[in-house]
Design a protein around this motif. Structure first.
Motif, mmCIF file in Angstrom:
data_model
loop_
_atom_site.group_PDB
_atom_site.id
_atom_site.type_symbol
_atom_site.label_atom_id
_atom_site.label_comp_id
_atom_site.label_asym_id
_atom_site.label_seq_id
_atom_site.Cartn_x
_atom_site.Cartn_y
_atom_site.Cartn_z
ATOM 1 N N GLU A 132 0.842 -1.210 0.000
ATOM 2 C CA GLU A 132 0.000 0.000 0.000
ATOM 3 C C GLU A 132 0.876 1.259 0.000
ATOM 4 O O GLU A 132 0.577 2.247 -0.688
ATOM 5 C CB GLU A 132 -0.932 -0.026 1.214
ATOM 6 C CG GLU A 132 -1.991 1.059 1.216
ATOM 7 C CD GLU A 132 -1.690 2.206 2.149
ATOM 8 O OE1 GLU A 132 -2.553 3.096 2.270
ATOM 9 O OE2 GLU A 132 -0.595 2.259 2.770
ATOM 10 N N ALA A 133 1.977 1.205 0.731
ATOM 11 C CA ALA A 133 2.906 2.341 0.752
ATOM 12 C C ALA A 133 3.485 2.573 -0.642
ATOM 13 O O ALA A 133 3.637 3.714 -1.094
ATOM 14 C CB ALA A 133 4.028 2.083 1.756
ATOM 15 N N ALA A 134 3.811 1.476 -1.335
ATOM 16 C CA ALA A 134 4.351 1.593 -2.690
ATOM 17 C C ALA A 134 3.330 2.253 -3.614
ATOM 18 O O ALA A 134 3.686 3.081 -4.465
ATOM 19 C CB ALA A 134 4.733 0.210 -3.221
ATOM 20 N N PHE A 135 2.096 1.884 -3.434
ATOM 21 C CA PHE A 135 1.017 2.469 -4.251
ATOM 22 C C PHE A 135 1.000 3.995 -4.068
ATOM 23 O O PHE A 135 0.952 4.751 -5.054
ATOM 24 C CB PHE A 135 -0.311 1.846 -3.818
ATOM 25 C CG PHE A 135 -1.509 2.244 -4.636
ATOM 26 C CD1 PHE A 135 -1.561 1.993 -5.998
ATOM 27 C CD2 PHE A 135 -2.611 2.853 -4.036
ATOM 28 C CE1 PHE A 135 -2.676 2.339 -6.753
ATOM 29 C CE2 PHE A 135 -3.732 3.199 -4.778
ATOM 30 C CZ PHE A 135 -3.756 2.947 -6.140
ATOM 31 N N ASN A 136 1.106 4.431 -2.831
ATOM 32 C CA ASN A 136 1.116 5.876 -2.551
ATOM 33 C C ASN A 136 2.369 6.549 -3.105
ATOM 34 O O ASN A 136 2.304 7.614 -3.713
ATOM 35 C CB ASN A 136 1.022 6.133 -1.042
ATOM 36 C CG ASN A 136 -0.285 5.607 -0.469
ATOM 37 O OD1 ASN A 136 -1.295 5.536 -1.167
ATOM 38 N ND2 ASN A 136 -0.274 5.215 0.787
ATOM 39 N N LEU A 153 4.407 5.505 -5.496
ATOM 40 C CA LEU A 153 4.461 5.479 -6.964
ATOM 41 C C LEU A 153 3.454 6.453 -7.576
ATOM 42 O O LEU A 153 3.695 7.005 -8.654
ATOM 43 C CB LEU A 153 4.227 4.057 -7.484
ATOM 44 C CG LEU A 153 5.383 3.085 -7.207
ATOM 45 C CD1 LEU A 153 4.971 1.638 -7.453
ATOM 46 C CD2 LEU A 153 6.621 3.437 -8.038
#
Lengths: 398, 310
Positions: free
Chosen positions: B83-87, B89
């Protein structure tokens, strides 16, 4: 053309700076002395809007590496930093990061492991991670910590490698001392690091992939491990190529094994990390007195540069290896064992003696290093090597 | 909330042909939860355990959606990283700012109540936009029916044996749902595979809640409970009807029972069909049975009081 700026900064500050300049998408980290100022500096970058990075303030190092693995599998460029107990707590996850072939970059502030608890420098933590499948750099100085961190990104993400990489620096000695460091401008570093283009990202939801499959008995587990070995072997050349490119850009030399005085040395000390500076200082003094002393610094610990070490130590009359970590019950410390192994195939045997020094931040006094060179000098002159492993500078009553 | 007919048209993201046992509650839980995710893409994380090993045998995958298994105790931390990567990116401009993705982490009770509690607590506190689903079958089933902190008092397990000195597990099970609710997450719920409408509704709410959500799903294990494969849903139903497993939700701090139980059945009706409780019906264990009923009554009264006052 890169622009260079000279700073007075700690190792931790420039590691944080290197990380920011390489533009990570995610950092998941947990504070531990003496790594803390890296994550603090980075948190300040986040607060000031100097990075787009999603900063995940996890509740433990285990979760730090777990979240890094999730983020890297998702397709992000991911970084973190830890030390000592934190690295030990991550141990399970270190294997998973490399086994899943995720190019996470982590800084480690090298520190002793409990017990007794001790927050100061040695290499017990990093040696515990020796076989976890991470490419591992050792920095002598804050400058090298900065440089290694940037190079680590390129090596980790190289298509022939795809392994996590660690940039390590000695706790307090390098992490906290203010040093003279030359940093490059943001654009130059960003261009050097390049953009990470993930191959099998979880967030590419149109092409679903599975990360972390089960490969049980009779499955391909063995072959997966072989591929990791191949990747680590590939890293040897990639590290050199990236190092050469970086060297041209920065104007600073790089090699997996860096030497001083080895052109005509008869005796030499092999060492990792910050102590290399002390050893060079002593060697310089002894050279003035006519002793042919050399210094061999291992800058890349994994993959271990055994061929390079054999080439540089070949024909010497005596070699000492300084280990800042124990391997209780083994013949010597980890660097000693691997260095001696690297010399086994030489036609003429080179005497190698092992010393344990500086555990838990114990002082590395110059006279101790002088004593090691004296031992080497005696061995070169025909004396017997010290019997057994020497605990350099340990108090006698202990 | 979609009705049953509409739900049948949604894509089943867990393919058939996985290697879970016949009658396993875990796959039922997964299907019902994922139905609640709607049409948006879902990234699934899963802790080590039955569900993971039975659905991810290389080179096969039962998941028609991106999936990650990391280790046993860190499903919540791993999905929080995704989820952090989604934010990150999105901020980097590498993902369309309008793209919607759901994030869900699954874990059994061993991976959630016990070894994964810290990672779960951390992820809930940090406020990731994710759903954590525990499929609770009340023991470490994958390793061979060892007791966990979710194992009911009195149940037999291979590390809570039955003999002259001991009648199965001695301790009361941990109230995990209340623990997660105490984190102040916007949505926490308890559900059962026997009540599909209740569960899919809760899943939909959980996915649609911005921030962290938690669902604890009662998921019988025929192998560990010593029950016929055909009785999974019936036994789960009895758990709800006896009040052993009350189904409820805590939405923004408001507690609500979501399935009315008018005449609560005696606990024995839930216990009797299960081989893991067989010893309790031997002479001499009447007091233990009475104690277990009293535990359930007390927990029930507390829940009812919470739902009435909050």
């Amino acid at each position: 053309m890169p622009t260079h700026k000279t700073l007075a900064a700690t190792g931790n500050a420039v590691v944080a700076e290197a990380m920011r300049q390489c533009k990570p998408d995610v950092m998941a980290a947990y504070p531990i002395t003496p790594q803390t100022t890296i994550v603090e500096e980075f948190a300040a970058f986040v607060a000031k809007g100097k990075t787009h990075c999603e900063y995940v303030t996890v509740e433990s190092e285990h979760s730090a590496m777990s979240a890094c693995i999730g983020a890297a599998a998702a397709g992000a460029r991911v970084m973190t930093a830890t030390s000592s107990q934190g690295l030990a707590l991550m141990w399970e996850e270190l294997h998973i990061a490399s086994g899943m072939r995720l190019p996470i970059v982590m800084a480690n502030a090298n520190r002793a492991l409990s017990a007794p608890i001790n927050i100061h420098c040695d290499h017990s933590d990093i040696m515990g991670a020796r076989d976890t499948g991470w490419v591992t750099y050792f920095a002598e100085t804050a400058q090298e910590a900065y440089d290694n961190t940037i190079m680590a990104v390129r090596v980790a993400e190289h298509p022939d490698v795809m392994l996590p990489a660690m940039s390590t620096l000695d706790g307090f000695i390098t992490t906290h001392s203010i040093d003279r460091v030359s940093v490059m401008d943001d654009e130059t570093v960003a261009a050097f690091a390049g953009e990470y283009v993930p191959k099998s990202a979880l967030l590419d939801t149109d092409a679903p992939v599975l990360h972390g499959a089960f490969a049980g008995l009779g499955g391909p587990f063995f072959e997966f491990k072989k591929q990791q070995r191949v990747a680590m072997e590939n890293a040897r050349q990639v590290i050199k190529d990236v190092g050469a490119e970086y060297s041209a850009l920065s104007g600073r030399p790089f090699d997996v094994v860096e030497t001083w005085g080895m052109e005509d040395a008869e005796i030499a000390i092999v060492v990792l990390g910050s102590t290399a500076g002390n050893v060079r200082h002593v060697a310089r003094d002894l050279r003035a007195k006519g002793l042919k002393a050399g210094v061999v610094k291992v800058r890349v610990w994994r993959p271990f540069p055994y061929a390079e070490l054999a080439a540089v130590l070949k024909g010497l009359k005596a070699v000492a290896v300084l280990d800042r970590a124990e391997s209780f019950g083994a013949e010597g410390g980890p660097l000693f064992l691997e260095t001696r192994g690297a010399l086994y195939d030489l036609e003429t045997r080179v005497p190698v003696v092992g010393y344990i020094y500086g555990l838990g931040g114990a002082d590395v006094k110059l006279e101790l290093i002088e004593r090691v060179y004296q031992d080497l000098s005696d061995i070169a002159a025909g004396s017997a090597a010290p019997a057994g492993l020497v605990y350099l500078g340990a108090r006698e009553e202990a | 909330m979609a009705n049953l007919k509409e739900l049948t048209h949604r894509e089943d993201r867990l393919a058939g042909g996985h290697r879970l046992c016949a009658g396993c509650g875990a796959s039922i839980a997964v299907r019902q939860v994922l139905l609640g995710a709607g049409e948006d893409p879902v990234v699934v994380g899963c802790a080590t355990g039955c569900l993971e090993v039975s659905t991810t045998i290389y080179p096969y995958s039962s998941w028609k959606t991106p999936f990650i298994h990391n280790a046993f105790e860190n499903s919540a931390a791993t999905i929080s990283g995704v989820e952090a990567a989604f934010n990150g990116l999105k901020r980097a401009g590498k993902i369309d700012p309008d793209k919607k993705v759901r994030f869900v982490a699954f874990g059994g009770d061993g991976g959630t109540y016990d070894i994964g509690l810290q990672a779960l607590s951390g992820a809930m506190e940090r406020g990731h936009d994710m759903v954590y689903v525990c499929y609770d079958n009340g023991a470490y089933m994958n390793t061979g029916i060892q007791r966990s902190s979710a194992t009911p008092k009195g149940a037999w397990a291979t590390t809570a044996e039955v003999g002259v000195a001991q009648q199965g597990k001695r301790q009361v099970r941990k109230d995990l749902t209340a623990i997660i609710a105490a984190h102040g997450v916007p949505y926490a719920a308890q559900a059962s595979v026997s009540h599909w409408k209740d569960l899919t509704t809760k899943a939909e709410k959980a996915f649609n809640t911005p921030g962290p959500a938690f669902i604890n799903v009662f998921a019988p294990c025929p192998r560990g409970w010593r029950t016929p494969s055909s009785q999974t849903v019936e036994i789960a139903k009895l758990a709800v009807q006896t009040g052993f497993w009350p189904v409820y939700e805590v939405e923004n701090g408001v507690w609500r029972q979501t399935v009315k139980v008018v005449n609560r059945k005696p606990l024995e009706e839930f216990l009797k069909p299960q081989g893991r409780f067989k010893h309790l019906f031997a002479p001499g264990n009447e007091a233990l049975l009475a104690e277990m009923q009293a535990d359930v009554d007390l927990a029930w009264d507390r829940l009812v009081a919470r739902c009435a006052t909050e």
